[in-house]
Design a protein around this motif. Structure first.
Motif, PDB file in Angstrom:
ATOM      1  N   ASP A  27      60.040  76.387  53.949  1.00  0.00           N
ATOM      2  CA  ASP A  27      58.999  77.009  54.773  1.00  0.00           C
ATOM      3  C   ASP A  27      57.928  77.673  53.902  1.00  0.00           C
ATOM      4  OD1 ASP A  27      60.055  76.194  57.190  1.00  0.00           O
ATOM      5  OD2 ASP A  27      61.153  78.067  57.527  1.00  0.00           O
ATOM      6  N   LYS A  28      58.330  78.262  52.782  1.00  0.00           N
ATOM      7  CA  LYS A  28      57.344  78.851  51.868  1.00  0.00           C
ATOM      8  C   LYS A  28      56.401  77.781  51.339  1.00  0.00           C
ATOM      9  CE  LYS A  28      59.831  82.854  50.142  1.00  0.00           C
ATOM     10  NZ  LYS A  28      60.315  83.534  48.935  1.00  0.00           N
ATOM     11  N   LEU A  29      56.950  76.627  50.957  1.00  0.00           N
ATOM     12  CA  LEU A  29      56.102  75.534  50.475  1.00  0.00           C
ATOM     13  C   LEU A  29      55.127  75.085  51.555  1.00  0.00           C
ATOM     14  CD1 LEU A  29      58.650  73.315  48.514  1.00  0.00           C
ATOM     15  CD2 LEU A  29      56.754  74.636  47.574  1.00  0.00           C
ATOM     16  N   ARG A  30      55.613  74.999  52.793  1.00  0.00           N
ATOM     17  CA  ARG A  30      54.750  74.609  53.915  1.00  0.00           C
ATOM     18  C   ARG A  30      53.637  75.631  54.102  1.00  0.00           C
ATOM     19  NH1 ARG A  30      54.576  76.723  58.493  1.00  0.00           N
ATOM     20  NH2 ARG A  30      56.642  77.617  58.375  1.00  0.00           N
ATOM     21  N   ARG A  31      53.954  76.915  54.010  1.00  0.00           N
ATOM     22  CA  ARG A  31      52.933  77.957  54.186  1.00  0.00           C
ATOM     23  C   ARG A  31      51.901  77.935  53.048  1.00  0.00           C
ATOM     24  NH1 ARG A  31      57.523  80.912  55.816  1.00  0.00           N
ATOM     25  NH2 ARG A  31      57.506  82.095  53.878  1.00  0.00           N
ATOM     26  N   TYR A  32      52.339  77.654  51.826  1.00  0.00           N
ATOM     27  CA  TYR A  32      51.379  77.507  50.728  1.00  0.00           C
ATOM     28  C   TYR A  32      50.393  76.396  51.060  1.00  0.00           C
ATOM     29  CZ  TYR A  32      53.742  80.503  47.274  1.00  0.00           C
ATOM     30  OH  TYR A  32      54.259  81.558  46.591  1.00  0.00           O
ATOM     31  N   THR A  33      50.908  75.250  51.489  1.00  0.00           N
ATOM     32  CA  THR A  33      50.041  74.112  51.819  1.00  0.00           C
ATOM     33  C   THR A  33      49.093  74.473  52.950  1.00  0.00           C
ATOM     34  OG1 THR A  33      51.721  72.545  51.103  1.00  0.00           O
ATOM     35  CG2 THR A  33      50.014  71.704  52.569  1.00  0.00           C
ATOM     36  N   GLU A  34      49.599  75.125  53.982  1.00  0.00           N
ATOM     37  CA  GLU A  34      48.744  75.513  55.105  1.00  0.00           C
ATOM     38  C   GLU A  34      47.631  76.453  54.643  1.00  0.00           C
ATOM     39  OE1 GLU A  34      51.489  77.148  57.946  1.00  0.00           O
ATOM     40  OE2 GLU A  34      52.096  75.164  58.656  1.00  0.00           O
ATOM     41  N   TYR A  70      45.358  71.709  44.313  1.00  0.00           N
ATOM     42  CA  TYR A  70      45.827  73.078  44.536  1.00  0.00           C
ATOM     43  C   TYR A  70      46.558  73.590  43.298  1.00  0.00           C
ATOM     44  CZ  TYR A  70      45.343  71.399  49.357  1.00  0.00           C
ATOM     45  OH  TYR A  70      44.880  70.850  50.508  1.00  0.00           O
ATOM     46  N   ALA A  71      46.719  74.888  43.237  1.00  0.00           N
ATOM     47  CA  ALA A  71      47.536  75.458  42.161  1.00  0.00           C
ATOM     48  C   ALA A  71      48.986  75.009  42.383  1.00  0.00           C
ATOM     49  CB  ALA A  71      47.455  76.982  42.202  1.00  0.00           C
ATOM     50  N   PRO A  72      49.680  74.596  41.337  1.00  0.00           N
ATOM     51  CA  PRO A  72      51.068  74.161  41.512  1.00  0.00           C
ATOM     52  C   PRO A  72      51.975  75.334  41.858  1.00  0.00           C
ATOM     53  CG  PRO A  72      50.452  74.098  39.198  1.00  0.00           C
ATOM     54  CD  PRO A  72      49.223  74.470  39.969  1.00  0.00           C
ATOM     55  N   VAL A  73      53.056  75.029  42.567  1.00  0.00           N
ATOM     56  CA  VAL A  73      54.071  76.020  42.893  1.00  0.00           C
ATOM     57  C   VAL A  73      55.287  75.711  42.027  1.00  0.00           C
ATOM     58  CG1 VAL A  73      55.568  76.973  44.686  1.00  0.00           C
ATOM     59  CG2 VAL A  73      53.261  76.197  45.273  1.00  0.00           C
ATOM     60  N   ALA A  74      55.734  76.702  41.275  1.00  0.00           N
ATOM     61  CA  ALA A  74      56.909  76.531  40.422  1.00  0.00           C
ATOM     62  C   ALA A  74      58.032  77.414  40.945  1.00  0.00           C
ATOM     63  CB  ALA A  74      56.584  76.913  38.987  1.00  0.00           C
TER      64      ALA A  74
END
Length: 101
Positions: A27-34, A70-74
């Protein structure tokens, strides 16, 4: 983590200490994308192609860097054993690829 000269995020960092379910991480990844896909106020959502990128809210907040996307998420995993960390990474990867409905 910010690019020192530009002041923009170089990477979004999530530290997973195995305190929340994998679905919460997805869900965090989805919110970053949104958030990255939010349009700035008064942006024309019908414009296509690269022009839309110029109307994203985040690109109005942070200065241009010349980098596309976008900035990558690690994720940093801190399980007690290597097997625990590997299992968690595999579960997150599989869950993140599942279509949401």
């Amino acid at each position: 983590m910010r690019v020192p000269d530009a002041g923009v995020p170089a990477m979004l960092l999530e530290v997973d200490r195995v305190t929340e379910p994998v679905d919460d991480l997805v869900d965090k990844l989805r919110r970053y994308t949104e958030w990255f896909e939010l349009l700035a106020p008064k942006a024309d959502k019908d414009k296509g192609g690269a022009a839309v990128h110029d109307f994203r809210l985040w690109s109005r907040i942070y200065p241009a860097t010349g980098r596309e996307g976008y900035a990558p998420v690690a994720f940093v995993f801190t399980g007690k054993t290597a097997a625990q960390r590997e299992n968690r990474m595999q579960r997150l990867e599989q869950a993140a690829r599942r279509p949401r409905g």
